[in-house]
Design an enzyme around this catalytic site. Structure first.
Site, PDB file in Angstrom:
ATOM      1  N   ASP A  40       0.852  -1.190   0.000  1.00 40.59           N
ATOM      2  CA  ASP A  40       0.000   0.000   0.000  1.00 40.59           C
ATOM      3  C   ASP A  40       0.893   1.246   0.000  1.00 40.59           C
ATOM      4  O   ASP A  40       1.571   1.511   0.987  1.00 40.59           O
ATOM      5  CB  ASP A  40      -0.886  -0.061   1.258  1.00 40.59           C
ATOM      6  CG  ASP A  40      -1.669   1.215   1.502  1.00 40.59           C
ATOM      7  OD1 ASP A  40      -1.808   2.021   0.559  1.00 40.59           O
ATOM      8  OD2 ASP A  40      -2.135   1.392   2.639  1.00 40.59           O
ATOM      9  N   ASP A  44      -3.804   4.070   2.768  1.00 37.05           N
ATOM     10  CA  ASP A  44      -5.253   3.968   3.003  1.00 37.05           C
ATOM     11  C   ASP A  44      -5.683   2.545   3.366  1.00 37.05           C
ATOM     12  O   ASP A  44      -6.871   2.283   3.553  1.00 37.05           O
ATOM     13  CB  ASP A  44      -6.042   4.474   1.786  1.00 37.05           C
ATOM     14  CG  ASP A  44      -5.837   3.589   0.552  1.00 37.05           C
ATOM     15  OD1 ASP A  44      -5.021   2.643   0.610  1.00 37.05           O
ATOM     16  OD2 ASP A  44      -6.487   3.846  -0.480  1.00 37.05           O
ATOM     17  N   ASP A  48      -1.844  -0.828  -3.782  1.00 36.83           N
ATOM     18  CA  ASP A  48      -1.956   0.004  -4.979  1.00 36.83           C
ATOM     19  C   ASP A  48      -0.716  -0.155  -5.855  1.00 36.83           C
ATOM     20  O   ASP A  48       0.255  -0.818  -5.479  1.00 36.83           O
ATOM     21  CB  ASP A  48      -2.209   1.476  -4.604  1.00 36.83           C
ATOM     22  CG  ASP A  48      -1.214   1.986  -3.578  1.00 36.83           C
ATOM     23  OD1 ASP A  48      -0.017   1.656  -3.701  1.00 36.83           O
ATOM     24  OD2 ASP A  48      -1.636   2.705  -2.642  1.00 36.83           O
ATOM     25  N   ASP A 225      -9.385 -14.764 -17.070  1.00 36.21           N
ATOM     26  CA  ASP A 225     -10.298 -15.180 -16.007  1.00 36.21           C
ATOM     27  C   ASP A 225     -11.422 -16.069 -16.574  1.00 36.21           C
ATOM     28  O   ASP A 225     -12.009 -15.738 -17.614  1.00 36.21           O
ATOM     29  CB  ASP A 225     -10.903 -13.916 -15.375  1.00 36.21           C
ATOM     30  CG  ASP A 225     -11.688 -14.212 -14.119  1.00 36.21           C
ATOM     31  OD1 ASP A 225     -11.076 -14.707 -13.160  1.00 36.21           O
ATOM     32  OD2 ASP A 225     -12.906 -13.943 -14.089  1.00 36.21           O
ATOM     33  N   GLU A 284      -7.149 -19.370 -17.124  1.00 35.66           N
ATOM     34  CA  GLU A 284      -7.679 -19.943 -15.884  1.00 35.66           C
ATOM     35  C   GLU A 284      -8.883 -20.794 -16.282  1.00 35.66           C
ATOM     36  O   GLU A 284      -9.901 -20.258 -16.723  1.00 35.66           O
ATOM     37  CB  GLU A 284      -8.124 -18.858 -14.909  1.00 35.66           C
ATOM     38  CG  GLU A 284      -8.588 -19.461 -13.591  1.00 35.66           C
ATOM     39  CD  GLU A 284      -9.825 -18.828 -12.987  1.00 35.66           C
ATOM     40  OE1 GLU A 284      -9.976 -18.909 -11.773  1.00 35.66           O
ATOM     41  OE2 GLU A 284     -10.660 -18.263 -13.722  1.00 35.66           O
TER      42      GLU A 284
END
Ligand code: NOJ
Length: 544
Positions: A40, A44, A48, A225, A284
């Site tokens: 991070d 927050d 990211d 995906d 996947e």
């Protein structure tokens, strides 16, 4: 008395032509970064892109070849970003397109390739197409999804009996803008993830452009995906009791692994082949075995696919051997490289699956050496190199996985493997970010599991992974895989002339001696005495 058991070499299986260097991904080690939970940058509590970029040197130091980033696109995050509202941008919570470009550039400078996730089976309900689709019955965008009238006199029963992978029906009814009850739309996952209609040209064309958008930005490939879910039987028949519920496909299924998906991947292959630089697809696809997977890997389709058979196998030598044989045999038949994976962001972490605690840790160490000795590519899931266990005691209020909510808590869901990972220090957020915040609470006993502390400890899980990755390449000799005779509960195999791996997967020590052709211990997952017994749950790499 010592028993010499490691003897005859079995039938050799040549995976690749050893004289051809081949593309990088044939034997790469690829590290999965679950974007929300890796690092991070802004404090927050949510991971990211800036955080990831700042930590890439640690992955180069670990010795992996590439990273795979889970979705970072604008998204309501109803399913951790697998609900995409815009395929060609970055969610402001994760950064900007510039941050993504910087990340790719830094990765390339460090010698790391970057794969990104593409989610073609469904969009988010926040995607502009779906917003338009529900705005009025005449909207052309409605045809890009799978809207159907309901059953029953009032149309208030779902169009068929299909179930969401996350629990509950796979259909949700909309209310038209004028307040009248409308048709139902299909969602194989959460209600916030409407399935696209891949028979539509405009859907196919739009995704060609999405691929090009990211390829033009320099990404090295895509993880696809739910690659086995895009085509549906147009008759949409009830499933009844014909197939077991769940994500694993079976032949003849009305929405998993249908033949029509292959056209889509042939088309995608033509798109990616226009780019230089050995770009790669990895599918996947949860299928009923490697023979079905091989169909996605024919020369004009996808380059690679996850093989989940090891991940789904219990800690058992016969189960592992069966998964390895199956994969090598069927993938070699189409000239594809096998890929191996023990954990990902959807499964209970393998240290915990292998009993947890000290036993699980010992088995996980042995499994790491097994994984990294197999021919082909290996996928690591962030935190396995730190020996992280599944977090099993998350408070209900903290859980975010739709599986937990859609099953009313009957299934805990996948948050336990997604807890932000520790980097250093003895208090949360353990260096995950500059503040104590983390979107899922981190356990109090993760002090000491951080990367910095483990880097200084030669007996740590991190040190084992780093050493294994250093030794893994170049493997001596041609890339041949061959089983070596071993007693029940023990797996032993050679790769080429100068390397072998022996794993005692049993619970008891086994009398042994090193393979004759490779007598020298290169690395072991636990201390071993070449003159004594091979301890339980221990793997050893040998070289000549
Ligand atoms: C597979 C992803 O790995 C998982 O996290 C996601 O929930 C489903 N696909 C649906 O997109």
């Amino acid at each position: 008395m010592r028993t010499q058991f490691i003897g005859a070499i079995g039938q050799n299986l040549t995976m690749t032509d050893p004289s051809a260097p081949g593309p990088w991904w044939r034997d790469a080690v690829i590290y999965e970064i679950y974007v929300r939970s890796f690092a991070d940058g802004d404090g927050d509590g949510l991971g990211d892109l800036a955080g990831i970029r700042s930590r890439l040197p640690a992955l180069a130091d670990l010795g992996v070849d590439a990273v795979w980033l889970t979705p970072f696109y604008p998204s309501p995050q109803a399913d951790g970003g697998y609900d995409v509202a815009d395929y060609c941008d970055v969610d402001p919570r994760f950064g900007t397109l510039d941050d993504l470009d910087d990340l790719v550039a830094t990765a390339h400078d460090l010698g790391l390739r970057v794969l990104i996730d593409i989610v073609p089976n469904h969009t988010s309900v926040e995607h502009e197409w779906f917003r338009a689709a529900v705005a009025g019955p005449g909207a052309p965008e409605r045809d890009r999804y799978l809207f159907r009238p309901g059953r029953g006199p009032e149309g208030d029963e779902p169009p068929n009996d299909w179930r969401s992978v996350f629990g509950g029906p796979a259909w949700t009814r909309i209310t038209e803008a004028d307040g009248s009850p409308g048709p139902w739309y299909l969602h194989l996952f959460d209600g916030s993830q409407p399935d696209l209609d891949w028979t539509r040209d405009e859907v196919r064309e739009a995704f060609d452009e999405v691929l090009r958008f990211w390829l033009d930005r320099g990404v090295d490939g895509f993880r696809i995906d739910v690659a086995h879910g895009l085509a549906k039987d147009p008759a949409m028949p009830d499933i009844g009791g014909r197939f077991a519920r769940g994500g694993v496909a079976a032949e003849g299924h009305p929405h998993w692994d249908r033949d029509e998906v292959h056209d889509i991947y042939r088309r995608w292959r033509r798109v990616i082949d226009a780019y230089a630089g050995d770009r790669v697809f990895v599918a996947e696809a949860y299928l009923g075995g490697a023979h079905r997977l091989a169909r996605y890997l024919r020369p004009d389709e996808l380059h690679t696919a996850f093989n989940f058979d090891l991940l789904l196998a219990p800690w058992d030598a016969d189960a592992f051997r069966g998964a390895i044989d199956d994969s090598i045999e069927h993938l070699a038949a189409v000239g594809a490289t096998p890929t191996w994976v023990l954990s990902n962001h959807d499964m209970v972490r393998h240290l915990t699956r292998y009993s947890g605690g000290e036993v699980g840790r010992r088995r996980a160490r042995a499994a790491a050496l097994l994984l990294l000795a197999l021919p082909g590519a290996a996928y690591l899931y962030q935190g396995e190199e730190l020996g992280l266990p599944e977090v099993t005691d998350l408070p209900d209020a903290a859980r975010q996985d739709p599986t937990f909510h859609r099953t009313k808590g009957r299934e805990p869901g996948r948050d336990g493997c997604r807890v932000p990972i520790p980097w250093e220090g003895d208090e949360p957020s353990y260096g995950f970010g500059p503040t104590a915040a983390s979107w899922l609470p981190q356990p109090a006993d993760w002090a000491g599991l951080g990367r910095r502390e483990q880097a200084e400890d030669p007996t740590s899980m991190l040190s084992l992974y780093r050493e294994a990755l250093r030794l893994r390449r170049p493997l001596p000799g041609p890339d041949e895989f061959a089983w070596i005779d071993a007693p029940s509960g023990v797996l032993a195999f050679g790769r080429g002339d100068g390397f072998s791996c022996v794993v005692n997967m049993g619970d008891d020590p086994v009398a042994w001696s090193p393979p004759a052709a490779t007598p020298t211990i290169a690395l072991s997952s636990a201390p071993v005495d070449p003159q004594g017994a091979l301890p339980a749950a221990t793997a050893v790499w040998f070289e000549s």
